[in-house]
Design a protein around this motif. Structure first.
Motif, PDB file in Angstrom:
ATOM      1  N   UNK A  28       5.480  -2.992 -13.137  1.00  0.00           N
ATOM      2  CA  UNK A  28       5.652  -1.590 -12.722  1.00  0.00           C
ATOM      3  C   UNK A  28       7.057  -1.361 -12.162  1.00  0.00           C
ATOM      4  N   UNK A  29       7.526  -2.273 -11.318  1.00  0.00           N
ATOM      5  CA  UNK A  29       8.859  -2.126 -10.741  1.00  0.00           C
ATOM      6  C   UNK A  29       9.940  -2.184 -11.824  1.00  0.00           C
ATOM      7  N   UNK A  30       9.729  -3.029 -12.823  1.00  0.00           N
ATOM      8  CA  UNK A  30      10.684  -3.100 -13.932  1.00  0.00           C
ATOM      9  C   UNK A  30      10.702  -1.791 -14.705  1.00  0.00           C
ATOM     10  N   UNK A  31       9.539  -1.229 -14.955  1.00  0.00           N
ATOM     11  CA  UNK A  31       9.447   0.058 -15.645  1.00  0.00           C
ATOM     12  C   UNK A  31      10.183   1.140 -14.867  1.00  0.00           C
ATOM     13  N   UNK A  32      10.077   1.102 -13.544  1.00  0.00           N
ATOM     14  CA  UNK A  32      10.730   2.116 -12.715  1.00  0.00           C
ATOM     15  C   UNK A  32      12.247   2.068 -12.837  1.00  0.00           C
ATOM     16  N   UNK A  33      12.805   0.927 -13.226  1.00  0.00           N
ATOM     17  CA  UNK A  33      14.259   0.841 -13.373  1.00  0.00           C
ATOM     18  C   UNK A  33      14.748   1.518 -14.654  1.00  0.00           C
ATOM     19  N   UNK A  34      13.850   1.973 -15.523  1.00  0.00           N
ATOM     20  CA  UNK A  34      14.271   2.613 -16.769  1.00  0.00           C
ATOM     21  C   UNK A  34      14.630   4.077 -16.574  1.00  0.00           C
ATOM     22  N   UNK A  35      14.464   4.610 -15.353  1.00  0.00           N
ATOM     23  CA  UNK A  35      14.774   6.029 -15.096  1.00  0.00           C
ATOM     24  C   UNK A  35      15.476   6.151 -13.755  1.00  0.00           C
ATOM     25  N   UNK A  36      16.333   7.165 -13.600  1.00  0.00           N
ATOM     26  CA  UNK A  36      17.084   7.313 -12.354  1.00  0.00           C
ATOM     27  C   UNK A  36      16.231   7.661 -11.143  1.00  0.00           C
ATOM     28  N   UNK A  37      15.158   8.446 -11.334  1.00  0.00           N
ATOM     29  CA  UNK A  37      14.381   8.940 -10.192  1.00  0.00           C
ATOM     30  C   UNK A  37      12.881   8.721 -10.423  1.00  0.00           C
ATOM     31  N   UNK A  38      12.397   7.479 -10.258  1.00  0.00           N
ATOM     32  CA  UNK A  38      10.983   7.208 -10.519  1.00  0.00           C
ATOM     33  C   UNK A  38      10.030   7.821  -9.494  1.00  0.00           C
ATOM     34  N   UNK A  39      10.573   8.316  -8.351  1.00  0.00           N
ATOM     35  CA  UNK A  39       9.740   8.986  -7.336  1.00  0.00           C
ATOM     36  C   UNK A  39      10.170  10.450  -7.173  1.00  0.00           C
ATOM     37  N   UNK A  40      10.613  11.054  -8.243  1.00  0.00           N
ATOM     38  CA  UNK A  40      11.172  12.410  -8.190  1.00  0.00           C
ATOM     39  C   UNK A  40      10.276  13.410  -7.447  1.00  0.00           C
ATOM     40  N   UNK A  41       8.936  13.412  -7.626  1.00  0.00           N
ATOM     41  CA  UNK A  41       8.135  14.428  -6.930  1.00  0.00           C
ATOM     42  C   UNK A  41       8.323  14.428  -5.416  1.00  0.00           C
ATOM     43  N   UNK A  42       8.626  13.280  -4.833  1.00  0.00           N
ATOM     44  CA  UNK A  42       8.785  13.201  -3.386  1.00  0.00           C
ATOM     45  C   UNK A  42      10.203  13.556  -2.938  1.00  0.00           C
ATOM     46  N   UNK A  43      11.101  13.777  -3.880  1.00  0.00           N
ATOM     47  CA  UNK A  43      12.497  14.062  -3.561  1.00  0.00           C
ATOM     48  C   UNK A  43      12.903  15.490  -3.927  1.00  0.00           C
ATOM     49  N   UNK A  44      12.022  16.219  -4.600  1.00  0.00           N
ATOM     50  CA  UNK A  44      12.428  17.481  -5.200  1.00  0.00           C
ATOM     51  C   UNK A  44      12.523  18.631  -4.198  1.00  0.00           C
ATOM     52  N   UNK A  45      11.676  18.641  -3.168  1.00  0.00           N
ATOM     53  CA  UNK A  45      11.635  19.767  -2.249  1.00  0.00           C
ATOM     54  C   UNK A  45      12.992  20.162  -1.685  1.00  0.00           C
ATOM     55  N   UNK A  46      13.756  19.230  -1.086  1.00  0.00           N
ATOM     56  CA  UNK A  46      15.074  19.594  -0.558  1.00  0.00           C
ATOM     57  C   UNK A  46      16.024  20.115  -1.634  1.00  0.00           C
ATOM     58  N   UNK A  47      15.913  19.587  -2.858  1.00  0.00           N
ATOM     59  CA  UNK A  47      16.779  20.051  -3.936  1.00  0.00           C
ATOM     60  C   UNK A  47      16.440  21.491  -4.328  1.00  0.00           C
ATOM     61  N   UNK A  48      15.166  21.831  -4.333  1.00  0.00           N
ATOM     62  CA  UNK A  48      14.768  23.203  -4.630  1.00  0.00           C
ATOM     63  C   UNK A  48      15.298  24.160  -3.569  1.00  0.00           C
ATOM     64  N   UNK A  49      15.139  23.782  -2.319  1.00  0.00           N
ATOM     65  CA  UNK A  49      15.602  24.657  -1.238  1.00  0.00           C
ATOM     66  C   UNK A  49      17.119  24.809  -1.257  1.00  0.00           C
ATOM     67  N   UNK A  50      17.834  23.717  -1.533  1.00  0.00           N
ATOM     68  CA  UNK A  50      19.296  23.782  -1.578  1.00  0.00           C
ATOM     69  C   UNK A  50      19.782  24.693  -2.698  1.00  0.00           C
ATOM     70  N   UNK A  51      19.017  24.766  -3.797  1.00  0.00           N
ATOM     71  CA  UNK A  51      19.400  25.627  -4.920  1.00  0.00           C
ATOM     72  C   UNK A  51      19.095  27.094  -4.671  1.00  0.00           C
ATOM     73  N   UNK A  52      18.307  27.393  -3.644  1.00  0.00           N
ATOM     74  CA  UNK A  52      17.979  28.779  -3.333  1.00  0.00           C
ATOM     75  C   UNK A  52      16.537  29.163  -3.588  1.00  0.00           C
ATOM     76  N   UNK A  53      15.705  28.221  -4.074  1.00  0.00           N
ATOM     77  CA  UNK A  53      14.308  28.534  -4.343  1.00  0.00           C
ATOM     78  C   UNK A  53      13.533  28.747  -3.040  1.00  0.00           C
ATOM     79  N   UNK A  54      12.443  29.491  -3.151  1.00  0.00           N
ATOM     80  CA  UNK A  54      11.573  29.767  -2.011  1.00  0.00           C
ATOM     81  C   UNK A  54      10.116  29.567  -2.428  1.00  0.00           C
TER      82      UNK A  54
END
Length: 255
Positions: A157-183
């Motif tokens: 599983x850990x090896x598979x996660x190295x095939x993409x830049x953001x394997x935990x993207x759902x937990x990182x997206x909130x601040x990015x949405x807010x920074x872009x102006x989303x509400x």
């Protein structure tokens, strides 16, 4: 994993025909809540299943983009004249059609991008004021296979996660949405769960088995042993947490 050639693209396309993917599309349509006559953009069409369904529900204002030429060909074949499909990769400014769109669905795309901030800003740009964003991505660190050798399972599983830049993207997206102006952001966990030896589980097992050897010190024999062991588990379930995430561009009203 993004397709790297025609064969891998067709393997990824095969996952869209599984019962697990069918159920996920039903939920995506419900959350997107698209009305007839709305302009909808689907980022990451894959072979076009959801795009065709949206075109039937909404009419001629539906468009789709995908960076892979095989997926674009399959989506155009499935949708015919009902939807416009372009070969485009989500990235920085002006990488998407201008819109403005009433809603944008971005499915299994952001986790594969290195500059997620620029991509989220571009999603914001193409929405009209009051427009809706629906994102679906996977927390690949939650992937669980049945069977013996769980330490080896975790290493694969850990090896598979190295095939993409953001394997935990759902937990990182909130601040990015807010920074872009989303509400009005929200999140809904949508655990994908099914037999390890058939359907989506079988397709995913083969993709992981192809990608993991040579990563995190894993040999091809170790990965093959895991794949064989999981296949032998028959109807015992695999599981992985996907997340639907949504937000709105401020301003405007929904017609």
């Amino acid at each position: 994993m993004l397709p790297t050639d025609a064969a891998s693209a067709r393997r990824v396309a095969g996952t869209y025909d599984t019962p697990e993917a069918d159920a996920e599309r039903v939920r995506a349509r419900s959350l997107l809540a698209a009305d007839p006559g709305e302009r909808i953009l689907l980022v990451g069409t894959g072979p076009g299943h959801l795009l065709a369904e949206l075109a039937t529900a909404c009419g001629p204002g539906v468009q789709g983009v995908d960076p892979d030429p095989v997926m674009v060909t399959l989506a155009r074949r499935r949708c015919g004249p009902a939807a416009v499909v372009e070969q485009r990769a989500l990235g920085g400014p002006r990488s998407l059609p201008d819109g403005p769109f009433d809603a944008v669905a971005c499915l299994q795309v952001l986790e594969f991008l290195t500059d997620t901030r620029a991509a989220v800003a571009e999603l914001f740009r193409v929405l009209r004021p009051g427009g809706r964003l629906l994102v679906l991505d996977t927390d690949w660190t939650s992937l669980h296979w049945p069977g013996h050798g769980q330490d080896r399972h975790r290493r694969v599983r850990d090896a598979w996660c190295t095939t993409m830049p953001r394997p935990r993207l759902p937990h990182e997206l909130g601040p990015l949405l807010r920074a872009a102006g989303f509400a009005d952001e929200w999140a809904e966990r949508a655990t994908m769960r099914g037999p390890a030896s058939t359907g989506y589980g079988a397709e995913l097992r083969e993709m992981v088995a192809d990608a993991a050897p040579g990563r995190c010190g894993l040999t091809r024999a170790e990965v093959a042993a895991l794949a064989d062991g999981v296949a032998a588990c028959a109807d015992e379930p695999f599981s992985v947490d996907r997340w639907f995430l949504g937000a709105r561009r401020p301003g405007g009203t929904r017609a």
